[in-house]
Design a protein around this motif. Structure first.
Motif, PDB file in Angstrom:
ATOM      1  N   ALA A 139     -26.485   3.672  17.862  1.00 29.66           N
ATOM      2  CA  ALA A 139     -27.136   4.951  18.157  1.00 29.66           C
ATOM      3  C   ALA A 139     -26.105   6.065  18.305  1.00 29.66           C
ATOM      4  O   ALA A 139     -26.322   7.190  17.832  1.00 29.66           O
ATOM      5  CB  ALA A 139     -27.962   4.823  19.435  1.00 29.66           C
ATOM      6  N   LEU A 140     -24.983   5.755  18.931  1.00 22.00           N
ATOM      7  CA  LEU A 140     -23.949   6.766  19.117  1.00 22.00           C
ATOM      8  C   LEU A 140     -23.315   7.148  17.783  1.00 22.00           C
ATOM      9  O   LEU A 140     -22.987   8.323  17.557  1.00 22.00           O
ATOM     10  CB  LEU A 140     -22.883   6.247  20.084  1.00 22.00           C
ATOM     11  N   GLN A 141     -23.159   6.189  16.897  1.00 21.05           N
ATOM     12  CA  GLN A 141     -22.614   6.502  15.573  1.00 21.05           C
ATOM     13  C   GLN A 141     -23.508   7.515  14.854  1.00 21.05           C
ATOM     14  O   GLN A 141     -23.021   8.480  14.252  1.00 21.05           O
ATOM     15  CB  GLN A 141     -22.501   5.226  14.734  1.00 21.05           C
ATOM     16  N   VAL A 142     -24.812   7.309  14.940  1.00 18.89           N
ATOM     17  CA  VAL A 142     -25.752   8.255  14.321  1.00 18.89           C
ATOM     18  C   VAL A 142     -25.601   9.639  14.955  1.00 18.89           C
ATOM     19  O   VAL A 142     -25.513  10.658  14.257  1.00 18.89           O
ATOM     20  CB  VAL A 142     -27.202   7.750  14.461  1.00 18.89           C
ATOM     21  N   ALA A 143     -25.545   9.694  16.282  1.00 23.23           N
ATOM     22  CA  ALA A 143     -25.451  10.979  16.984  1.00 23.23           C
ATOM     23  C   ALA A 143     -24.152  11.705  16.643  1.00 23.23           C
ATOM     24  O   ALA A 143     -24.151  12.925  16.404  1.00 23.23           O
ATOM     25  CB  ALA A 143     -25.555  10.758  18.491  1.00 23.23           C
ATOM     26  N   LEU A 144     -23.039  10.976  16.627  1.00 23.09           N
ATOM     27  CA  LEU A 144     -21.751  11.603  16.316  1.00 23.09           C
ATOM     28  C   LEU A 144     -21.722  12.136  14.887  1.00 23.09           C
ATOM     29  O   LEU A 144     -21.219  13.236  14.624  1.00 23.09           O
ATOM     30  CB  LEU A 144     -20.615  10.601  16.527  1.00 23.09           C
ATOM     31  N   ASN A 145     -22.260  11.363  13.965  1.00 27.81           N
ATOM     32  CA  ASN A 145     -22.256  11.806  12.572  1.00 27.81           C
ATOM     33  C   ASN A 145     -23.161  13.011  12.352  1.00 27.81           C
ATOM     34  O   ASN A 145     -22.831  13.921  11.579  1.00 27.81           O
ATOM     35  CB  ASN A 145     -22.657  10.646  11.652  1.00 27.81           C
ATOM     36  N   LEU A 146     -24.289  13.053  13.046  1.00 30.87           N
ATOM     37  CA  LEU A 146     -25.160  14.223  12.950  1.00 30.87           C
ATOM     38  C   LEU A 146     -24.498  15.435  13.597  1.00 30.87           C
ATOM     39  O   LEU A 146     -24.485  16.534  13.036  1.00 30.87           O
ATOM     40  CB  LEU A 146     -26.500  13.931  13.635  1.00 30.87           C
ATOM     41  N   GLY A 147     -23.930  15.228  14.779  1.00 25.49           N
ATOM     42  CA  GLY A 147     -23.362  16.338  15.523  1.00 25.49           C
ATOM     43  C   GLY A 147     -22.086  16.898  14.930  1.00 25.49           C
ATOM     44  O   GLY A 147     -21.750  18.072  15.156  1.00 25.49           O
ATOM     45  N   MET A 148     -21.344  16.068  14.189  1.00 23.40           N
ATOM     46  CA  MET A 148     -20.093  16.530  13.587  1.00 23.40           C
ATOM     47  C   MET A 148     -20.178  16.650  12.070  1.00 23.40           C
ATOM     48  O   MET A 148     -19.192  16.971  11.415  1.00 23.40           O
ATOM     49  CB  MET A 148     -18.948  15.586  13.992  1.00 23.40           C
ATOM     50  N   ASP A 149     -21.372  16.358  11.541  1.00 25.30           N
ATOM     51  CA  ASP A 149     -21.606  16.478  10.096  1.00 25.30           C
ATOM     52  C   ASP A 149     -20.525  15.727   9.319  1.00 25.30           C
ATOM     53  O   ASP A 149     -19.862  16.281   8.445  1.00 25.30           O
ATOM     54  CB  ASP A 149     -21.639  17.951   9.671  1.00 25.30           C
ATOM     55  N   THR A 150     -20.360  14.464   9.671  1.00 20.78           N
ATOM     56  CA  THR A 150     -19.352  13.644   9.008  1.00 20.78           C
ATOM     57  C   THR A 150     -19.879  12.231   8.864  1.00 20.78           C
ATOM     58  O   THR A 150     -21.069  11.982   9.070  1.00 20.78           O
ATOM     59  CB  THR A 150     -18.022  13.683   9.797  1.00 20.78           C
ATOM     60  N   ARG A 151     -19.002  11.289   8.513  1.00 22.78           N
ATOM     61  CA  ARG A 151     -19.433   9.908   8.292  1.00 22.78           C
ATOM     62  C   ARG A 151     -18.477   8.938   8.969  1.00 22.78           C
ATOM     63  O   ARG A 151     -17.845   8.119   8.322  1.00 22.78           O
ATOM     64  CB  ARG A 151     -19.562   9.619   6.784  1.00 22.78           C
ATOM     65  N   PHE A 152     -18.389   9.033  10.281  1.00 24.77           N
ATOM     66  CA  PHE A 152     -17.593   8.069  11.022  1.00 24.77           C
ATOM     67  C   PHE A 152     -18.230   6.687  10.934  1.00 24.77           C
ATOM     68  O   PHE A 152     -19.446   6.552  10.849  1.00 24.77           O
ATOM     69  CB  PHE A 152     -17.509   8.445  12.503  1.00 24.77           C
ATOM     70  N   VAL A 153     -17.392   5.670  10.997  1.00 25.39           N
ATOM     71  CA  VAL A 153     -17.863   4.294  11.121  1.00 25.39           C
ATOM     72  C   VAL A 153     -17.297   3.746  12.429  1.00 25.39           C
ATOM     73  O   VAL A 153     -16.078   3.671  12.594  1.00 25.39           O
ATOM     74  CB  VAL A 153     -17.400   3.415   9.940  1.00 25.39           C
ATOM     75  N   LEU A 154     -18.174   3.392  13.369  1.00 21.03           N
ATOM     76  CA  LEU A 154     -17.739   2.798  14.630  1.00 21.03           C
ATOM     77  C   LEU A 154     -17.639   1.291  14.426  1.00 21.03           C
ATOM     78  O   LEU A 154     -18.647   0.611  14.240  1.00 21.03           O
ATOM     79  CB  LEU A 154     -18.715   3.129  15.758  1.00 21.03           C
ATOM     80  N   GLU A 155     -16.417   0.791  14.438  1.00 21.62           N
ATOM     81  CA  GLU A 155     -16.142  -0.616  14.174  1.00 21.62           C
ATOM     82  C   GLU A 155     -16.012  -1.372  15.500  1.00 21.62           C
ATOM     83  O   GLU A 155     -15.267  -0.955  16.387  1.00 21.62           O
ATOM     84  CB  GLU A 155     -14.837  -0.765  13.388  1.00 21.62           C
ATOM     85  N   THR A 156     -16.719  -2.501  15.615  1.00 22.33           N
ATOM     86  CA  THR A 156     -16.639  -3.332  16.822  1.00 22.33           C
ATOM     87  C   THR A 156     -16.453  -4.789  16.396  1.00 22.33           C
ATOM     88  O   THR A 156     -17.402  -5.582  16.428  1.00 22.33           O
ATOM     89  CB  THR A 156     -17.904  -3.184  17.677  1.00 22.33           C
ATOM     90  N   PRO A 157     -15.237  -5.177  16.017  1.00 23.14           N
ATOM     91  CA  PRO A 157     -15.009  -6.522  15.470  1.00 23.14           C
ATOM     92  C   PRO A 157     -15.236  -7.656  16.457  1.00 23.14           C
ATOM     93  O   PRO A 157     -15.369  -8.818  16.041  1.00 23.14           O
ATOM     94  CB  PRO A 157     -13.548  -6.472  15.019  1.00 23.14           C
ATOM     95  N   LEU A 158     -15.315  -7.353  17.754  1.00 18.97           N
ATOM     96  CA  LEU A 158     -15.519  -8.406  18.748  1.00 18.97           C
ATOM     97  C   LEU A 158     -16.976  -8.510  19.201  1.00 18.97           C
ATOM     98  O   LEU A 158     -17.298  -9.341  20.056  1.00 18.97           O
ATOM     99  CB  LEU A 158     -14.643  -8.148  19.988  1.00 18.97           C
ATOM    100  N   MET A 159     -17.847  -7.688  18.654  1.00 23.72           N
ATOM    101  CA  MET A 159     -19.201  -7.544  19.178  1.00 23.72           C
ATOM    102  C   MET A 159     -19.936  -8.872  19.322  1.00 23.72           C
ATOM    103  O   MET A 159     -20.615  -9.117  20.315  1.00 23.72           O
ATOM    104  CB  MET A 159     -20.002  -6.595  18.280  1.00 23.72           C
ATOM    105  N   TRP A 160     -19.817  -9.752  18.339  1.00 20.70           N
ATOM    106  CA  TRP A 160     -20.616 -10.971  18.338  1.00 20.70           C
ATOM    107  C   TRP A 160     -19.779 -12.226  18.514  1.00 20.70           C
ATOM    108  O   TRP A 160     -20.218 -13.317  18.148  1.00 20.70           O
ATOM    109  CB  TRP A 160     -21.447 -11.059  17.067  1.00 20.70           C
ATOM    110  N   ILE A 161     -18.575 -12.113  19.061  1.00 18.27           N
ATOM    111  CA  ILE A 161     -17.766 -13.300  19.332  1.00 18.27           C
ATOM    112  C   ILE A 161     -17.455 -13.376  20.824  1.00 18.27           C
ATOM    113  O   ILE A 161     -17.408 -12.355  21.509  1.00 18.27           O
ATOM    114  CB  ILE A 161     -16.464 -13.329  18.506  1.00 18.27           C
ATOM    115  N   ASP A 162     -17.245 -14.598  21.333  1.00 19.21           N
ATOM    116  CA  ASP A 162     -16.942 -14.754  22.749  1.00 19.21           C
ATOM    117  C   ASP A 162     -15.432 -14.714  22.968  1.00 19.21           C
ATOM    118  O   ASP A 162     -14.652 -14.560  22.033  1.00 19.21           O
ATOM    119  CB  ASP A 162     -17.580 -16.032  23.310  1.00 19.21           C
ATOM    120  N   LYS A 163     -15.001 -14.892  24.227  1.00 20.25           N
ATOM    121  CA  LYS A 163     -13.589 -14.746  24.548  1.00 20.25           C
ATOM    122  C   LYS A 163     -12.729 -15.828  23.896  1.00 20.25           C
ATOM    123  O   LYS A 163     -11.586 -15.580  23.526  1.00 20.25           O
ATOM    124  CB  LYS A 163     -13.388 -14.745  26.064  1.00 20.25           C
TER     125      LYS A 163
END
Length: 239
Positions: free
Chosen positions: A151-175
């Protein structure tokens, strides 16, 4: 690893285990990688002191990483600490709050971090913003959830008129898998560096040296890190 198309990456780099692993992940993929740390009055501010040592050491692990590692930035967000009545920004016991979340939760922290990161990335011409948020093995913070990041990626891209990609490589892995990822990226040398030089303990303790690194050993961050390291080493032996 084939380089990603795009114009480089900005890594949220605190000096902890997760952000160090994500920095290695980014250095393996992007031809220009800059780092960003935040001073928000955290009790474990010692993590910021780890960042320079880690950057220098990681550049020494791999010549390509040395070429790709760009500028470091630190932003003063003292106001966040001032308005946050939490166990990460106050000298108070760590416990569960009435909301059902641990009182180490700093409301809005990742939202603010990523917003400032996007503003800096915009100026620096960096498309990818990399963070160590994780929904699989975490303390229940709502701003670590995948839905929040999307959701934040969508908001940032709309608000800054750009195409950021928010990368979270650890999102679905455990410690345990985070330790494994570090080994795949930088071998045992990177694992040893993370053990010796990163800081995760919420209380900011650097005295005791455990098998998994320095810390109090009892706070939620230490327990997660210790449990992951134990499972990681057990899987290496059994494998």
């Amino acid at each position: 690893m084939t380089l990603s198309s795009g114009s480089g990456a900005l890594v949220l780099f605190s000096g902890g285990q997760d952000s160090t692993t994500t920095l290695a992940w980014a250095l393996d993929r992007f031809d220009r990688v800059e780092t960003l740390g935040f001073d928000y009055g955290q009790r474990h501010k010692v993590e910021l002191d780890c960042r320079a040592i880690l950057r220098t050491s990681m550049a020494g692990l791999n010549p390509l990483w040395a070429e790709r590692l760009g500028e470091d930035h630190t932003l003063d967000l003292a106001t966040l600490g001032a308005v946050s009545d939490t166990a990460l920004t106050r000298d108070t016991a760590i416990e569960m709050s009435e909301s059902g979340l641990p009182n180490t939760f700093v409301p809005g922290r990742n939202i603010i971090f990523l917003t400032f990161a996007a503003a800096l990335a915009y100026r620096r011409g960096l498309k990818h913003i990399v963070g160590g948020m994780c929904e699989t093995d975490f303390s229940g913070y709502p701003d670590c959830r995948d839905d929040t990041i999307k959701a934040l990626q969508v908001a940032l891209n709309l608000g800054m008129d750009t195409r950021f990609v928010l990368e979270t490589p650890l999102m679905w892995i455990d410690k345990a898998q985070t330790w494994e990822l570090a080994e795949r990226l930088g071998g045992q040398t990177l694992v040893d560096l993370i053990v010796e030089e990163t800081h995760t303990c919420y209380l900011g303790e650097r005295g005791a040296r455990h098998a998994w690194g320095h810390g109090c050993g009892t706070c939620p961050a230490c327990k997660l890190r210790a449990d992951g390291f134990s499972r990681y080493t057990a899987e290496k032996v059994s494998g």
